[in-house]
Structure formats: C-alpha cells, structure tokens
Scaffold this motif. Structure first.
Motif, PDB file in Angstrom:
ATOM      1  N   ALA A   2       0.833  -1.205   0.000  1.00 37.03           N
ATOM      2  CA  ALA A   2       0.000   0.000   0.000  1.00 37.03           C
ATOM      3  C   ALA A   2       0.866   1.252   0.000  1.00 37.03           C
ATOM      4  N   LEU A   3       1.928   1.256   0.819  1.00 37.73           N
ATOM      5  CA  LEU A   3       2.782   2.444   0.870  1.00 37.73           C
ATOM      6  C   LEU A   3       3.417   2.699  -0.489  1.00 37.73           C
ATOM      7  N   LEU A   4       3.934   1.634  -1.105  1.00 45.10           N
ATOM      8  CA  LEU A   4       4.548   1.797  -2.429  1.00 45.10           C
ATOM      9  C   LEU A   4       3.509   2.276  -3.437  1.00 45.10           C
ATOM     10  N   ALA A   5       2.308   1.665  -3.375  1.00 44.77           N
ATOM     11  CA  ALA A   5       1.280   2.027  -4.352  1.00 44.77           C
ATOM     12  C   ALA A   5       0.861   3.480  -4.173  1.00 44.77           C
ATOM     13  N   ILE A   6       0.743   3.929  -2.902  1.00 45.96           N
ATOM     14  CA  ILE A   6       0.347   5.319  -2.665  1.00 45.96           C
ATOM     15  C   ILE A   6       1.429   6.248  -3.198  1.00 45.96           C
ATOM     16  N   GLY A   7       2.694   5.944  -2.852  1.00 47.01           N
ATOM     17  CA  GLY A   7       3.796   6.793  -3.296  1.00 47.01           C
ATOM     18  C   GLY A   7       3.850   6.886  -4.808  1.00 47.01           C
ATOM     19  N   ILE A   8       3.886   5.724  -5.461  1.00 47.26           N
ATOM     20  CA  ILE A   8       4.027   5.712  -6.915  1.00 47.26           C
ATOM     21  C   ILE A   8       2.774   6.261  -7.587  1.00 47.26           C
TER      22      ILE A   8
ATOM     23  N   GLY B 106       8.501 -16.055  -9.128  1.00 50.21           N
ATOM     24  CA  GLY B 106       8.665 -17.206  -8.256  1.00 50.21           C
ATOM     25  C   GLY B 106       7.689 -17.182  -7.094  1.00 50.21           C
ATOM     26  N   PHE B 107       7.861 -18.155  -6.158  1.00 49.01           N
ATOM     27  CA  PHE B 107       6.937 -18.250  -5.024  1.00 49.01           C
ATOM     28  C   PHE B 107       7.410 -17.379  -3.869  1.00 49.01           C
ATOM     29  N   GLY B 108       6.516 -17.125  -2.924  1.00 53.47           N
ATOM     30  CA  GLY B 108       6.904 -16.389  -1.727  1.00 53.47           C
ATOM     31  C   GLY B 108       6.202 -15.058  -1.599  1.00 53.47           C
ATOM     32  N   ASN B 109       6.772 -14.198  -0.750  1.00 52.46           N
ATOM     33  CA  ASN B 109       6.132 -12.901  -0.499  1.00 52.46           C
ATOM     34  C   ASN B 109       6.275 -11.925  -1.657  1.00 52.46           C
ATOM     35  N   LEU B 110       7.391 -12.042  -2.410  1.00 57.14           N
ATOM     36  CA  LEU B 110       7.685 -11.039  -3.428  1.00 57.14           C
ATOM     37  C   LEU B 110       6.596 -10.924  -4.499  1.00 57.14           C
ATOM     38  N   PRO B 111       6.153 -12.075  -5.113  1.00 57.72           N
ATOM     39  CA  PRO B 111       5.108 -11.929  -6.131  1.00 57.72           C
ATOM     40  C   PRO B 111       3.830 -11.343  -5.547  1.00 57.72           C
ATOM     41  N   VAL B 112       3.541 -11.688  -4.283  1.00 53.11           N
ATOM     42  CA  VAL B 112       2.315 -11.157  -3.675  1.00 53.11           C
ATOM     43  C   VAL B 112       2.422  -9.648  -3.551  1.00 53.11           C
ATOM     44  N   ILE B 113       3.585  -9.174  -3.050  1.00 50.32           N
ATOM     45  CA  ILE B 113       3.745  -7.722  -2.889  1.00 50.32           C
ATOM     46  C   ILE B 113       3.650  -7.030  -4.243  1.00 50.32           C
ATOM     47  N   VAL B 114       4.315  -7.604  -5.257  1.00 52.16           N
ATOM     48  CA  VAL B 114       4.298  -6.957  -6.570  1.00 52.16           C
ATOM     49  C   VAL B 114       2.875  -6.946  -7.148  1.00 52.16           C
ATOM     50  N   ALA B 115       2.172  -8.082  -7.014  1.00 55.18           N
ATOM     51  CA  ALA B 115       0.811  -8.129  -7.548  1.00 55.18           C
ATOM     52  C   ALA B 115      -0.083  -7.138  -6.821  1.00 55.18           C
ATOM     53  N   LEU B 116       0.049  -7.075  -5.495  1.00 59.22           N
ATOM     54  CA  LEU B 116      -0.764  -6.132  -4.734  1.00 59.22           C
ATOM     55  C   LEU B 116      -0.422  -4.705  -5.126  1.00 59.22           C
ATOM     56  N   LEU B 117       0.868  -4.465  -5.333  1.00 58.63           N
ATOM     57  CA  LEU B 117       1.305  -3.120  -5.713  1.00 58.63           C
ATOM     58  C   LEU B 117       0.689  -2.727  -7.051  1.00 58.63           C
ATOM     59  N   LEU B 118       0.838  -3.623  -8.043  1.00 59.97           N
ATOM     60  CA  LEU B 118       0.319  -3.317  -9.376  1.00 59.97           C
ATOM     61  C   LEU B 118      -1.175  -3.090  -9.330  1.00 59.97           C
TER      62      LEU B 118
ATOM     63  N   PHE C 283      -9.025  -6.071 -14.662  1.00 60.94           N
ATOM     64  CA  PHE C 283      -8.204  -7.249 -14.417  1.00 60.94           C
ATOM     65  C   PHE C 283      -8.582  -7.856 -13.072  1.00 60.94           C
ATOM     66  N   PRO C 284      -8.946  -9.140 -13.025  1.00 63.33           N
ATOM     67  CA  PRO C 284      -9.223  -9.753 -11.733  1.00 63.33           C
ATOM     68  C   PRO C 284      -7.943  -9.844 -10.910  1.00 63.33           C
ATOM     69  N   PRO C 285      -7.998  -9.510  -9.603  1.00 66.78           N
ATOM     70  CA  PRO C 285      -6.788  -9.560  -8.775  1.00 66.78           C
ATOM     71  C   PRO C 285      -6.138 -10.940  -8.762  1.00 66.78           C
ATOM     72  N   VAL C 286      -6.960 -11.999  -8.794  1.00 64.63           N
ATOM     73  CA  VAL C 286      -6.373 -13.347  -8.757  1.00 64.63           C
ATOM     74  C   VAL C 286      -5.522 -13.584  -9.989  1.00 64.63           C
ATOM     75  N   ALA C 287      -6.013 -13.099 -11.142  1.00 66.53           N
ATOM     76  CA  ALA C 287      -5.258 -13.299 -12.374  1.00 66.53           C
ATOM     77  C   ALA C 287      -3.936 -12.554 -12.299  1.00 66.53           C
ATOM     78  N   VAL C 288      -3.959 -11.335 -11.739  1.00 65.82           N
ATOM     79  CA  VAL C 288      -2.725 -10.571 -11.605  1.00 65.82           C
ATOM     80  C   VAL C 288      -1.749 -11.322 -10.705  1.00 65.82           C
TER      81      VAL C 288
END
Lengths: 383, 251
Positions: B72-78, B122-134, B108-113
């Motif tokens: 959220a912080l990244l998304a707000i900033g950007i 790859g797996f883990g927190n990173l794709p989740v953060i990036v998808a949430l950010l986008l 775009f459905p969030p699940v698809a993103v």
C-alpha cells in the motif's frame, strides 16, 4: 511540432527489453526448468536487425508527429503485433529440438513486455489518429488472425498450447462452469437487486440499514466469505436430505454462488436505486402533466432513463464475478480458477497461464461489450 | 478551504469507537482463539485438532499487515506521484494513456494478476507484494487523477492570481481539495489488497490465508472458520478506520 514523448519513451522501453531480456525459454520436458534464449539466439544478427527496423521507424516518426506520420506509425505498430505470433513460430523452429517430443517453449519476458508496450502504443495512437469504426475493428482483427494462423500452422512446442492439448475437454468444461456461475450470480442478483431497490424506495427507513449491511458484506474478503459459508451449508445439507439431493454442500457450487450473489448485490442495488431515484424531477413533472399514471411514469420514463445506470451495475458485477469465480475454485466450484491453483500447486506456470489468460480476456470482453451496450441504449443516442 | 473539507471536531472517543471495537475484537480473537474451542468443536466434532496451531495467529496477522502495508505504501507513493506528474504541464502528454490504462486495469481480476506475477517472480512474499502493488496502483491513480481534474478552474486561477508558485498551488490548493477522493481510492485499494493477500498464501506467502487454505486442503472446517473470522475482522477494522478518516462518507 513537438515530438510525441509518449511514443518515444514506449519505443525506447521496447528496444531495451527486446534486446536485453529473454524472448523465449526452452525446456526438454515439463519438469526441468526452462533455459532462456534471447532474440539474438533465435534468428542471429540479420534477424535482430530486421526486428529492430519497425521500432526504429516508429521512433523516427514520433519525432515529427504529423497526421500522416502517426497514421504510418499506427500501421507499423499493428504490423509488429501481427508479426509477433509468426515470429514465435520461427523461434519454435529454431530453438526446439524436433527429436524430443516432450520439448516445449514458453514465452519469455521480452515478448510479454513487447505485447504490453505495443498495446500501450496502440492506445496512444488510437487517441490521435481518427479512424472510421470498421477500420478500427479491422486493426484488432489482423493480429488475432495471425495468432490463429500460427496456432494452426506450427506452434506445437508452445507450452501453453501443450497444456491445452492435454486437457482440451476439461478446459471447455471449465469455461462453461465459469460462465454459468457468473451469469447465474448476475441474473439472480439483478432480480434481487431490483426488488431490494424498489423496497428501499418504498420504505426509506430500510434504506440506510440495507446499504450498511451490503457495504459490510462487500468488505469481507472473498476467501473469508467462501470459508464462512462452508460450515452452515455443510450443516444444512447434513440435516436436510433434499438439499443434499440438489447437490448443495459445504464444498462446490452452492457456497460459491451464494458468495458471488452477496458481492454482486451492493453494486446492483446501489445502481438500480440511483437509476430509479435520480431521474430529473422536471421530467417526472412533465410526464405527470401529460396525464401519465404512476405505473406509466415508471415504465415509460423512469425505467428507460435509468436503464444505462442499471446496465453499469450489471457491468461491474459481471467483471467482478469473473474474477471472484476464479477464487471459488479453491472451494471446489470448478471454473478456470482450477487451472490456476492446480498450476500453482505443481509449479507448472503454463498451466497457470491457461487459467489466468482466458479469465483476463473474459473480463476485458465482458467489460467492453457491456460498456458498448450501455452507450447504445443511452437516451439521446451515442455521445 | 481547509476547514471546508475537514469534519467538525467531535468527541474523539465516540468518533473512533467503531474501528476501535473491530480492532479489539481482532486482537482478542488472535490471542483468545483457544477459548473459543468449544464453539469450533461444533463445526468439527470428530477432529482431534480444533485450533490451528502451525503458527501464532498474531504472527500471521503481522505478516498479513506487513505485506499489505508495504504494497500500500509503495502504491500510494508511486500512484499519487504518477498522477501528479501527468497532470503537470511537462507530463500532460502521458495523461490520456495513463488514465485509460488505470480504468482498463480495473477490469483485471486480482487473482489473475497474482497468478501472472508468480511465473515471473517465483513463489513467496515477493510476487504477492508486486501483484498487490500493481493492482493497488490503479484505484489510487484513477482517483488522484479524478480528484485533481475535478478542481474548479476558477480556484486554480485564483491561486495563480495570489502569486502562488506551481509547487505551492499543488501542496496548498490542489492536493487538499483532492484529498477526499484520493483517500477513497486508497481505501478501495487497501480493501482489495487485504482480500488478495489472503489468496497469496496459495503461492507460498504465509499470512492469515494459511488457516483457510490448510483447512480446505485437510477438510477441517474449524481451521477455515478461524482464518475467515480473522480476515473478516481485519478487513472490517481497516475499512471502518478509513471510513472515519474520510470526510462525508456514509458510515
């Protein structure tokens, strides 16, 4: 004349990613990780130079964006989009060893980014080059035709296509289930929503409470709502045999449909309410002055004037429903989400794509179709 | 101008009562879940394990908040910066493309993103953060654009007439006037992201979605209920907090 900075930056991004990232990745079978191959590794230097020509041309045209130059740039962008699938055919022939039947080629980041950037360029150019609508349609048809052609021709090793080939009938069933769930949810919530909105108009006291409740439902995350519905439905179907006979249980389509309806109600009721409520009082007065009865005013004035807003509600719920149904696969409701979660479980990314891409396309199509329909029935014609 | 968009001052406790109650319920549920065992026993009478014990609920809550918060912080900033950039004279050229992209991206459905981020990251927190950010970017960009564009031309003219520089106009006039609409965008973005992050536990991110997924996989409805309860409470706490921050919202 100022250079078109949007197109120039897009083309620079395209050039950098096209040359710098992997175009495809090739694997000997489904299990081993793929090996990235750059553009240079596919067609050698002559191929790279040829592929760079249209990008550089658009770059130059964008420097002096006259009407003619932009039209030419638009054609070049379409040309590139049309060439991409054919180029994948070339890549498949060049990189995949034909003696390995299990060998497969996945689309790499350079190609995905190229598609994305070219679509952005298309959006930018479409805003600046006026075209009649039939030409507009033709523009999008060309890349699609080329994609269909290359799929028929020789894209056997494309991993996405292989995943599809293995589960052709499951794929079609999944699309059917997905569409059925979404349309059932939209249909039911539309009739419920119209009823609720009318009730709210009748009893204004219920309005605040109703909207608070629907807002509350909308806030609960989908995964949680699916989970919360599991227990009561399982209990009900245990208790009453006729419910179980209908196929209702804690897992499956029943909780999915209920959750989808719960989510769809807020946009549906809100839009229907606004549509019926916010017709210009002057218009209603005029209708009354013409001697129309209340029922006539409702049927002949309020409803036609409010229809675009109601359709907008249908559009929101349909697009939202297509995405939520994907999550519903987790509780066994079927649909395209199944491929996504299966793929994630097996770390088979092409299987994930097989689920995610059609969902994306369905959402975009539903959005575009319903938006066009709304525009069409808007009183006073198209704007 | 500033007072016009702020709520009149109210007794603070009652104003913040609703978010406070939800928050206390959430924390109470995290720490006191084992006390509710008899209740969950009703849903799952035959199972040996009733309370999800592979991780502390409070730890899962912390991870959930961390992922959503970072995104959220990244998304707000950007998002806010991008929307400001394309409404300045230098970036105007990009405005049509960015605003079309922001409204198209909403479909775009969030699940698809999320699913599409995994093959790349790859797996883990990173794709989740990036998808949430986008995904979280789009409502913020769209609402910031709408907020900045909705400002009456006369107001901007008056500010210019008072001798304000471009930066002063932005900070003292445009952003305060657009703030309610921007905040509404942030609220939408965060609400969606809390839900999407839960699905992220299917791609290896550990958070409040874990008990639900594990319950579905093992056929343990009690686990599912615990996860669903906590995510629901989290979403309601955050949403009611935003409702208090946002002037003129219905509840």
């Amino acid at each position: 004349m100022r250079p078109n900075s949007v197109l120039i930056s897009l083309m620079l991004v395209l050039l950098a990613t096209w040359l710098g990232l992997d175009a495809v990745s090739v694997a000997a079978n489904r299990i081993v990780p793929g090996e990235g191959v750059g553009v240079g590794g596919i067609a050698g230097w002559p191929g790279v130079l040829t592929s760079l020509m249209p990008m550089l041309a658009v770059l130059l045209l964008a420097w002096r964006p006259t009407g003619r130059h932009l039209r030419l740039a638009l054609m070049l962008v379409i040309l590139m989009l049309t060439a991409l699938p054919l180029w994948l055919v070339v890549a498949a022939a060049a990189t995949v060893d034909p003696s390995l039947p299990q060998a497969r080629m996945a689309i790499g980041p350079a190609v995905w980014i190229a598609i994305f950037v070219l679509l952005l360029a298309l959006i930018e150019l479409r805003g600046r080059v006026p075209l009649p609508s039939w030409q507009n349609g033709l523009l999008y048809l060309l890349p699609l035709l080329s994609l269909a052609l290359s799929l028929m021709l020789d894209l056997e090793p494309l991993a996405l296509r292989q995943e599809y080939q293995v589960r052709k009938s499951a794929f079609l069933t999944a699309i059917g289930e997905h569409l059925l769930l979404v349309s059932a949810a939209v249909g039911i919530s539309l009739s419920l929503g119209v009823g609720l909105a009318m009730a709210m108009r009748h009893w204004p006291r219920a309005q605040r409470f109703g909207f608070t409740l629907l807002n509350f439902l909308q806030t609960i995350p989908s995964l949680a709502l699916f989970g919360l519905l599991l227990a009561p439905l399982a209990w009900l179907s245990d208790r009453y045999d006729w419910l179980a006979a209908l196929g209702i249980s804690g897992i499956g389509w029943a909780p999915a449909l209920l959750a989808l309806i719960a989510y769809s109600l807020l946009p549906m009721v809100r839009n229907t309410y606004v549509a019926l409520e916010e017709v210009d009082p002057g218009v209603i007065d005029a209708a009354r002055g013409m001697g129309m009865s209340r029922a006539q005013i409702f049927r002949q004035v309020r409803l036609p004037l409010g229809l675009p807003v109601i359709l907008e509600g249908i559009r929101i719920t349909t697009v939202q429903g297509i995405g939520l149904t994907a999550v519903a696969a987790l509780i066994g409701a079927g649909g395209l989400g199944r491929f996504i979660f299966q793929g994630l479980g097996q770390a088979a990314m092409d299987l994930v794509l097989l689920g995610a891409l059609p969902i994306l396309i369905m959402a975009l199509l539903a959005d575009a179709l319903l938006a066009a329909l709304t525009e069409k029935i808007r009183p006073g014609g198209t704007h | 101008m500033q007072t016009a968009i702020r709520r009149p001052v109210r007794p603070t406790i009652s104003h913040w009562l609703a978010p406070l109650v939800w928050l206390l319920l959430l924390l109470g549920a995290c720490w006191g879940m084992s006390w509710l065992e008899p209740l969950f026993r009703l849903a799952e009478p035959d199972s040996r394990d009733i309370i999800y014990d592979r991780a502390d609920f409070i730890v899962l809550l912390g991870r959930h908040l961390q992922v959503v918060g970072v995104a959220a912080l990244l998304a707000i900033g950007i998002g806010v910066a991008a929307a400001i950039a394309v409404t300045r004279p230098a970036g105007r050229d990009f405005l049509p493309m960015v605003s079309q992209l922001a409204s198209m991206g909403q479909t775009f459905p969030p699940v698809a993103v999320l699913a599409l981020a995994v093959p790349v990251l790859g797996f883990g927190n990173l794709p989740v953060i990036v998808a949430l950010l986008l995904y979280g970017l789009l409502p913020i960009v769209r609402n910031t654009l709408a907020g900045l564009e909705s400002i009456d031309g006369g107001v901007a003219e008056a500010a210019r007439g008072m001798g304000m520089t471009g930066g002063q106009r932005l900070w003292r006039v445009e952003l305060p006037l657009a703030a309610p609409i921007i905040l509404a965008g942030i609220r939408t973005s965060v609400t969606i992201n809390i839900a999407t992050a839960a699905i992220g536990s299917t791609v290896g991110a550990s958070n409040l979605g874990d008990p639900i997924i594990s319950g579905i996989v093992n056929g343990n409805i009690a686990y599912v209920l615990q996860g669903a309860l906590l995510i629901g409470l989290l979403a309601l706490s955050v949403d009611s907090l935003f409702a208090r921050l946002q002037p003129g919202s219905p509840d």
